[in-house]
Motif scaffolding. Structure first.
Motif, PDB file in Angstrom:
ATOM      1  N   ILE A 281      73.322  32.760  20.023  1.00  0.00           N
ATOM      2  CA  ILE A 281      73.254  31.435  20.667  1.00  0.00           C
ATOM      3  C   ILE A 281      71.786  31.030  20.741  1.00  0.00           C
ATOM      4  O   ILE A 281      70.942  31.846  21.142  1.00  0.00           O
ATOM      5  CB  ILE A 281      73.836  31.484  22.104  1.00  0.00           C
ATOM      6  N   GLY A 282      71.497  29.796  20.372  1.00  0.00           N
ATOM      7  CA  GLY A 282      70.122  29.291  20.455  1.00  0.00           C
ATOM      8  C   GLY A 282      70.081  28.027  21.298  1.00  0.00           C
ATOM      9  O   GLY A 282      70.976  27.184  21.191  1.00  0.00           O
ATOM     10  N   ILE A 283      69.032  27.911  22.141  1.00  0.00           N
ATOM     11  CA  ILE A 283      68.863  26.699  22.970  1.00  0.00           C
ATOM     12  C   ILE A 283      67.516  26.075  22.609  1.00  0.00           C
ATOM     13  O   ILE A 283      66.519  26.801  22.519  1.00  0.00           O
ATOM     14  CB  ILE A 283      68.809  27.039  24.493  1.00  0.00           C
ATOM     15  N   GLU A 284      67.488  24.768  22.428  1.00  0.00           N
ATOM     16  CA  GLU A 284      66.217  24.083  22.145  1.00  0.00           C
ATOM     17  C   GLU A 284      66.185  22.742  22.874  1.00  0.00           C
ATOM     18  O   GLU A 284      67.123  21.960  22.814  1.00  0.00           O
ATOM     19  CB  GLU A 284      66.048  23.897  20.626  1.00  0.00           C
ATOM     20  N   LEU A 285      65.059  22.506  23.547  1.00  0.00           N
ATOM     21  CA  LEU A 285      64.882  21.316  24.377  1.00  0.00           C
ATOM     22  C   LEU A 285      64.495  20.074  23.563  1.00  0.00           C
ATOM     23  O   LEU A 285      64.931  18.966  23.847  1.00  0.00           O
ATOM     24  CB  LEU A 285      63.776  21.637  25.394  1.00  0.00           C
ATOM     25  N   ASP A 286      63.656  20.274  22.583  1.00  0.00           N
ATOM     26  CA  ASP A 286      63.079  19.144  21.835  1.00  0.00           C
ATOM     27  C   ASP A 286      64.074  18.671  20.769  1.00  0.00           C
ATOM     28  O   ASP A 286      64.556  19.473  19.965  1.00  0.00           O
ATOM     29  CB  ASP A 286      61.774  19.630  21.187  1.00  0.00           C
ATOM     30  N   SER A 287      64.340  17.343  20.745  1.00  0.00           N
ATOM     31  CA  SER A 287      65.390  16.873  19.831  1.00  0.00           C
ATOM     32  C   SER A 287      64.963  16.993  18.366  1.00  0.00           C
ATOM     33  O   SER A 287      65.799  17.267  17.496  1.00  0.00           O
ATOM     34  CB  SER A 287      65.802  15.445  20.163  1.00  0.00           C
ATOM     35  N   VAL A 288      63.663  16.821  18.090  1.00  0.00           N
ATOM     36  CA  VAL A 288      63.217  16.943  16.688  1.00  0.00           C
ATOM     37  C   VAL A 288      63.401  18.389  16.215  1.00  0.00           C
ATOM     38  O   VAL A 288      63.941  18.656  15.135  1.00  0.00           O
ATOM     39  CB  VAL A 288      61.731  16.513  16.554  1.00  0.00           C
ATOM     40  N   TYR A 289      62.980  19.354  17.058  1.00  0.00           N
ATOM     41  CA  TYR A 289      63.102  20.771  16.660  1.00  0.00           C
ATOM     42  C   TYR A 289      64.569  21.204  16.617  1.00  0.00           C
ATOM     43  O   TYR A 289      64.959  22.008  15.771  1.00  0.00           O
ATOM     44  CB  TYR A 289      62.301  21.679  17.602  1.00  0.00           C
ATOM     45  N   PHE A 290      65.385  20.651  17.537  1.00  0.00           N
ATOM     46  CA  PHE A 290      66.812  21.009  17.520  1.00  0.00           C
ATOM     47  C   PHE A 290      67.426  20.594  16.184  1.00  0.00           C
ATOM     48  O   PHE A 290      68.122  21.369  15.534  1.00  0.00           O
ATOM     49  CB  PHE A 290      67.551  20.346  18.687  1.00  0.00           C
ATOM     50  N   GLN A 291      67.131  19.372  15.762  1.00  0.00           N
ATOM     51  CA  GLN A 291      67.689  18.882  14.505  1.00  0.00           C
ATOM     52  C   GLN A 291      67.173  19.705  13.324  1.00  0.00           C
ATOM     53  O   GLN A 291      67.911  20.001  12.390  1.00  0.00           O
ATOM     54  CB  GLN A 291      67.343  17.393  14.349  1.00  0.00           C
ATOM     55  N   MET A 292      65.893  20.107  13.411  1.00  0.00           N
ATOM     56  CA  MET A 292      65.340  20.972  12.352  1.00  0.00           C
ATOM     57  C   MET A 292      66.159  22.257  12.260  1.00  0.00           C
ATOM     58  O   MET A 292      66.486  22.734  11.178  1.00  0.00           O
ATOM     59  CB  MET A 292      63.900  21.399  12.693  1.00  0.00           C
ATOM     60  N   ALA A 293      66.480  22.851  13.434  1.00  0.00           N
ATOM     61  CA  ALA A 293      67.211  24.120  13.462  1.00  0.00           C
ATOM     62  C   ALA A 293      68.598  23.954  12.836  1.00  0.00           C
ATOM     63  O   ALA A 293      69.023  24.790  12.026  1.00  0.00           O
ATOM     64  CB  ALA A 293      67.326  24.628  14.899  1.00  0.00           C
ATOM     65  N   VAL A 294      69.285  22.866  13.196  1.00  0.00           N
ATOM     66  CA  VAL A 294      70.634  22.633  12.665  1.00  0.00           C
ATOM     67  C   VAL A 294      70.587  22.648  11.132  1.00  0.00           C
ATOM     68  O   VAL A 294      71.417  23.267  10.469  1.00  0.00           O
ATOM     69  CB  VAL A 294      71.196  21.290  13.195  1.00  0.00           C
ATOM     70  N   GLN A 295      69.588  21.973  10.581  1.00  0.00           N
ATOM     71  CA  GLN A 295      69.480  21.885   9.117  1.00  0.00           C
ATOM     72  C   GLN A 295      69.010  23.193   8.505  1.00  0.00           C
ATOM     73  O   GLN A 295      69.458  23.591   7.432  1.00  0.00           O
ATOM     74  CB  GLN A 295      68.438  20.806   8.726  1.00  0.00           C
ATOM     75  N   ALA A 296      68.043  23.864   9.189  1.00  0.00           N
ATOM     76  CA  ALA A 296      67.323  24.971   8.537  1.00  0.00           C
ATOM     77  C   ALA A 296      68.025  26.321   8.626  1.00  0.00           C
ATOM     78  O   ALA A 296      67.848  27.160   7.731  1.00  0.00           O
ATOM     79  CB  ALA A 296      65.922  25.092   9.152  1.00  0.00           C
ATOM     80  N   ILE A 297      68.797  26.557   9.695  1.00  0.00           N
ATOM     81  CA  ILE A 297      69.325  27.917   9.908  1.00  0.00           C
ATOM     82  C   ILE A 297      70.116  28.451   8.697  1.00  0.00           C
ATOM     83  O   ILE A 297      69.854  29.565   8.247  1.00  0.00           O
ATOM     84  CB  ILE A 297      70.110  28.006  11.234  1.00  0.00           C
ATOM     85  N   PRO A 298      71.056  27.667   8.137  1.00  0.00           N
ATOM     86  CA  PRO A 298      71.783  28.222   6.990  1.00  0.00           C
ATOM     87  C   PRO A 298      70.845  28.611   5.844  1.00  0.00           C
ATOM     88  O   PRO A 298      71.025  29.642   5.204  1.00  0.00           O
ATOM     89  CB  PRO A 298      72.722  27.079   6.577  1.00  0.00           C
ATOM     90  N   ARG A 299      69.805  27.804   5.620  1.00  0.00           N
ATOM     91  CA  ARG A 299      68.889  28.098   4.493  1.00  0.00           C
ATOM     92  C   ARG A 299      67.985  29.282   4.826  1.00  0.00           C
ATOM     93  O   ARG A 299      67.690  30.111   3.969  1.00  0.00           O
ATOM     94  CB  ARG A 299      68.060  26.857   4.158  1.00  0.00           C
ATOM     95  N   LEU A 300      67.539  29.381   6.075  1.00  0.00           N
ATOM     96  CA  LEU A 300      66.704  30.543   6.458  1.00  0.00           C
ATOM     97  C   LEU A 300      67.538  31.828   6.396  1.00  0.00           C
ATOM     98  O   LEU A 300      67.056  32.882   5.992  1.00  0.00           O
ATOM     99  CB  LEU A 300      66.140  30.367   7.875  1.00  0.00           C
ATOM    100  N   ALA A 301      68.809  31.726   6.800  1.00  0.00           N
ATOM    101  CA  ALA A 301      69.671  32.915   6.808  1.00  0.00           C
ATOM    102  C   ALA A 301      69.927  33.412   5.383  1.00  0.00           C
ATOM    103  O   ALA A 301      70.058  34.610   5.150  1.00  0.00           O
ATOM    104  CB  ALA A 301      70.985  32.596   7.511  1.00  0.00           C
ATOM    105  N   ASP A 302      69.991  32.489   4.424  1.00  0.00           N
ATOM    106  CA  ASP A 302      70.221  32.876   3.025  1.00  0.00           C
ATOM    107  C   ASP A 302      68.924  33.254   2.316  1.00  0.00           C
ATOM    108  O   ASP A 302      68.951  33.731   1.177  1.00  0.00           O
ATOM    109  CB  ASP A 302      70.866  31.705   2.248  1.00  0.00           C
ATOM    110  N   PHE A 303      67.805  33.019   2.974  1.00  0.00           N
ATOM    111  CA  PHE A 303      66.491  33.199   2.343  1.00  0.00           C
ATOM    112  C   PHE A 303      66.212  34.678   2.036  1.00  0.00           C
ATOM    113  O   PHE A 303      66.432  35.551   2.874  1.00  0.00           O
ATOM    114  CB  PHE A 303      65.422  32.657   3.306  1.00  0.00           C
ATOM    115  N   VAL A 304      65.731  34.953   0.835  1.00  0.00           N
ATOM    116  CA  VAL A 304      65.328  36.321   0.470  1.00  0.00           C
ATOM    117  C   VAL A 304      63.803  36.327   0.423  1.00  0.00           C
ATOM    118  O   VAL A 304      63.221  35.680  -0.443  1.00  0.00           O
ATOM    119  CB  VAL A 304      65.902  36.727  -0.913  1.00  0.00           C
ATOM    120  N   PRO A 305      63.168  37.017   1.373  1.00  0.00           N
ATOM    121  CA  PRO A 305      61.712  36.893   1.449  1.00  0.00           C
ATOM    122  C   PRO A 305      60.978  37.718   0.397  1.00  0.00           C
ATOM    123  O   PRO A 305      60.225  38.623   0.711  1.00  0.00           O
ATOM    124  CB  PRO A 305      61.385  37.366   2.874  1.00  0.00           C
ATOM    125  N   ASN A 306      61.166  37.346  -0.894  1.00  0.00           N
ATOM    126  CA  ASN A 306      60.523  38.084  -1.989  1.00  0.00           C
ATOM    127  C   ASN A 306      59.018  38.005  -1.977  1.00  0.00           C
ATOM    128  O   ASN A 306      58.326  38.942  -2.335  1.00  0.00           O
ATOM    129  CB  ASN A 306      60.984  37.510  -3.341  1.00  0.00           C
TER     130      ASN A 306
END
Ligand SMILES: C[S@@+](CC[C@H](N)C(=O)[O-])C[C@H]1O[C@@H](n2cnc3c(N)ncnc32)[C@H](O)[C@@H]1O
Length: 325
Positions: A281-306
């Motif tokens: 569970i993640g909580i974020e106060l700032d609406s800009v950062y919250f929206q960033m998280a919604v978009q970014a989490i699936p891509r960060l989770a799939d990211f392979v840090p080569n």
């Protein structure tokens, strides 16, 4: 499990704010203090979080200055190799009043976290050597046991400079050490009885081993967050997946339960939890950062840090370790 980017998303509205859920995580747009107050006792198994270290840097006024690229506590570190640097918050400018507010903030926060956590639940909390004592005091006063610190070995570009406006006169002097590590305080809510009983009842009380032969260690080599990850999401304090996956994995000793990040930012903890197969569970106060998280989490989770050489070295040395680094 299907790739994070392919999982269906549901939206709902709660008293605290909008939330976005998938089968493995829930993201809440709101204030973590309000959320924690409403959260039932013993309903979170670990907290892994990177809070605003000095508080001031994430006030509306300072964020406005950061977004305009002008003044405030966010400063560009001096260039010595021609590369453009990203702004970093300065903690040397905190006043006595700021420090008192910081200490009260973490006292109040820690008491709420203590209630939500199961007995034996761990807290991993990022901080900075200049203010870590204020963060840690709040946790200890609330009733947490200090279990050590995880050292993230990373070149942060903080410190290491000569006296301002007297560089030549005092060319042999450095005002503060060049910082080469980031502390992550490690705390535990006291167990009910023996660790083994607590593990059986609450699935908490210890840290997950890397493998049968390797315990979790408190020094972790890490690279600064690379441009490949920053290209996915431009949060100013984004943490790298290689490091986050190691500590998030360790936070649930049996790999069961819920990990909470009350200061989610763009979601690096939640993405790491997703990558290692945990609920979070993640909580974020700032609406800009919250929206960033919604978009970014699936891509960060799939990211392979080569491109992360520290993560690559660990992978090479890890042999059969089941870690997605
Ligand atoms: C240091 S950043 C976290 C960055 C994150 N680790 C990442 O990788 O993106 C701290 C975040 O906490 C958020 N924050 C500050 N106060 C908060 C509060 N009361 N409740 C929820 N979020 C808060 C800030 O907006 C900021 O995005």
């Amino acid at each position: 499990m299907s790739p994070a980017s392919a999982r269906p998303v549901q939206e709902k509205q709660s008293e605290i704010g909008r939330s976005v859920c998938t089968e493995s995580y829930e993201l809440v747009h709101g204030d973590c203090f309000e959320w924690l107050e409403a959260r039932p006792e013993h309903s979170v198994h670990a907290v892994v979080t990177d809070p605003p270290y000095g508080l001031r840097e994430y006030t509306d006024e300072e964020k406005r200055k950061l977004r305009k690229g002008r003044g405030g506590v966010w400063r560009i570190p001096p260039t010595f190799d021609g590369c453009t640097r990203r702004p970093l918050p300065r903690f040397t400018v905190l006043t006595e009043g700021d420090k008192l507010r910081l200490r009260h903030f973490f006292s109040r926060w820690s008491a709420l976290v203590l209630k939500a956590l199961v007995p034996g639940g761990h807290v991993f909390i990022a901080t900075n050597p200049l203010v870590s004592h204020l963060t840690y005091l709040g946790l200890i006063e609330a009733g947490f046991e200090k279990r050590g610190e995880v050292v993230r070995l990373v070149q942060t570009l903080r410190g290491g400079d000569r006296p301002k406006n007297a560089h030549e006169e005092f060319h042999g002097v450095t005002v503060m050490p060049r910082s080469c590590w980031e502390p992550w305080g490690l705390f535990r809510k006291p167990c009910e009885g023996r660790v083994q009983d607590n593990l059986r009842k609450w699935k908490a009380g210890g840290l997950r081993r890397i493998s049968d032969d390797e315990p979790f260690r408190d020094v972790i080599k890490s690279a600064p967050t690379r441009n490949t990850e920053r290209g996915i999401v431009p949060h100013p304090s984004l943490k790298p997946q290689g490091f986050m996956r190691e500590i998030v994995r360790a936070a649930l000793p049996l790999g069961e339960g819920v990990v909470l990040d009350p200061f989610m930012g763009a979601g690096s903890t939640i993405a790491a939890a997703c990558a290692v197969g945990y609920e979070s569970i993640g909580i974020e106060l700032d609406s800009v950062y919250f929206q960033m998280a919604v978009q970014a989490i699936p891509r960060l989770a799939d990211f392979v840090p080569n491109g992360d050489s520290a993560a690559r070295d660990r992978r090479k040395g890890a042999g059969q370790r089941k870690l997605q680094l």
